[in-house]
Design a protein around this motif. Structure first.
Motif, PDB file in Angstrom:
ATOM      1  N   SER A 162       0.830  -1.197   0.000  1.00 48.53           N
ATOM      2  CA  SER A 162       0.000   0.000   0.000  1.00 48.53           C
ATOM      3  C   SER A 162       0.867   1.251   0.000  1.00 48.53           C
ATOM      4  CB  SER A 162      -0.922  -0.007   1.214  1.00 48.53           C
ATOM      5  OG  SER A 162      -0.163   0.136   2.412  1.00 48.53           O
ATOM      6  N   LYS A 180      -2.693   6.329  -4.891  1.00 47.45           N
ATOM      7  CA  LYS A 180      -3.426   5.876  -3.714  1.00 47.45           C
ATOM      8  C   LYS A 180      -4.905   6.203  -3.768  1.00 47.45           C
ATOM      9  CE  LYS A 180      -2.204   9.958  -0.966  1.00 47.45           C
ATOM     10  NZ  LYS A 180      -1.513  10.414   0.271  1.00 47.45           N
ATOM     11  N   SER A 181      -5.298   7.161  -4.598  1.00 43.56           N
ATOM     12  CA  SER A 181      -6.718   7.507  -4.719  1.00 43.56           C
ATOM     13  C   SER A 181      -7.436   6.627  -5.718  1.00 43.56           C
ATOM     14  CB  SER A 181      -6.856   8.967  -5.149  1.00 43.56           C
ATOM     15  OG  SER A 181      -6.328   9.161  -6.441  1.00 43.56           O
ATOM     16  N   GLY A 182      -6.698   5.803  -6.428  1.00 47.79           N
ATOM     17  CA  GLY A 182      -7.300   4.980  -7.461  1.00 47.79           C
ATOM     18  C   GLY A 182      -7.664   3.594  -6.966  1.00 47.79           C
ATOM     19  N   TRP A 183      -8.615   3.004  -7.648  1.00 47.48           N
ATOM     20  CA  TRP A 183      -9.010   1.628  -7.353  1.00 47.48           C
ATOM     21  C   TRP A 183      -8.244   0.686  -8.255  1.00 47.48           C
ATOM     22  CZ3 TRP A 183     -10.836  -1.962 -10.764  1.00 47.48           C
ATOM     23  CH2 TRP A 183     -11.267  -3.173 -10.212  1.00 47.48           C
ATOM     24  N   TYR A 184      -7.911  -0.478  -7.752  1.00 47.04           N
ATOM     25  CA  TYR A 184      -7.279  -1.476  -8.596  1.00 47.04           C
ATOM     26  C   TYR A 184      -7.576  -2.865  -8.071  1.00 47.04           C
ATOM     27  CZ  TYR A 184      -3.655  -1.911  -4.987  1.00 47.04           C
ATOM     28  OH  TYR A 184      -2.992  -2.116  -3.803  1.00 47.04           O
ATOM     29  N   ASP A 185      -7.476  -3.819  -8.971  1.00 41.30           N
ATOM     30  CA  ASP A 185      -7.652  -5.219  -8.606  1.00 41.30           C
ATOM     31  C   ASP A 185      -6.261  -5.842  -8.533  1.00 41.30           C
ATOM     32  OD1 ASP A 185      -8.033  -8.019  -8.619  1.00 41.30           O
ATOM     33  OD2 ASP A 185      -9.969  -7.790  -9.601  1.00 41.30           O
ATOM     34  N   GLU A 233      -6.540  -4.834 -13.157  1.00 35.52           N
ATOM     35  CA  GLU A 233      -7.507  -3.857 -13.660  1.00 35.52           C
ATOM     36  C   GLU A 233      -7.390  -2.582 -12.831  1.00 35.52           C
ATOM     37  OE1 GLU A 233     -11.500  -5.255 -13.542  1.00 35.52           O
ATOM     38  OE2 GLU A 233     -12.348  -3.410 -14.360  1.00 35.52           O
ATOM     39  N   GLY A 234      -7.408  -1.443 -13.511  1.00 34.98           N
ATOM     40  CA  GLY A 234      -7.277  -0.168 -12.821  1.00 34.98           C
ATOM     41  C   GLY A 234      -5.856   0.335 -12.722  1.00 34.98           C
TER      42      GLY A 234
END
Length: 125
Positions: free
Chosen positions: A51, A100-105, A110-111
């Motif tokens: 993270s 850090k503000s983005g979503w990802y898998d 993805e993302g």
């Protein structure tokens, strides 16, 4: 965002390798970083992520207890220590980063839009 992976090579089963991802153009603490791998004929899959705060890490079940992700802030690198390597770990390994503000898998990637070039890891006797 620039990422460059290195450290791959040929290793015998049970051996170790340390991959390094040199980063530039962004602040490590503002991004999460992940390692993915793609074996011949297979889809790319997540291996490990750290993270932005470095307080949380994620590992694929197949590598838990064997791989460790970490950051070196003095060198601006994200590292993947791989121990007890198995032939099934053979793949091209890629590092990636996502704000850090983005979503990802972490499994599929993805993302994630920022990727480094791959480094080949071959585990064979």
């Amino acid at each position: 965002v620039q990422l460059q992976a290195s450290g791959g090579g040929l290793v015998q089963p049970g051996g170790s390798l340390r991959l390094s991802c040199a980063t530039s153009g962004f602040t490590l603490d503002h991004y999460a970083e992940c390692w993915f791998r793609q074996a011949p004929g297979k889809e790319r899959t997540g291996v490990s992520c750290i993270s932005s705060s470095a307080e949380a890490t994620w590992y694929a079940d197949s590598v838990k207890g064997r791989f460790t992700i970490s950051r070196d802030y003095t060198k601006n690198t994200v590292n993947l220590q791989m121990n007890s390597l198995k032939p099934e770990d053979t793949a091209v390994y890629y590092c990636s980063a996502v704000h850090k503000s983005g979503w990802y898998d972490p499994v599929t990637g993805e993302g994630i839009y920022d990727w480094g070039q791959g480094t080949q890891v071959t585990v064979s006797s």
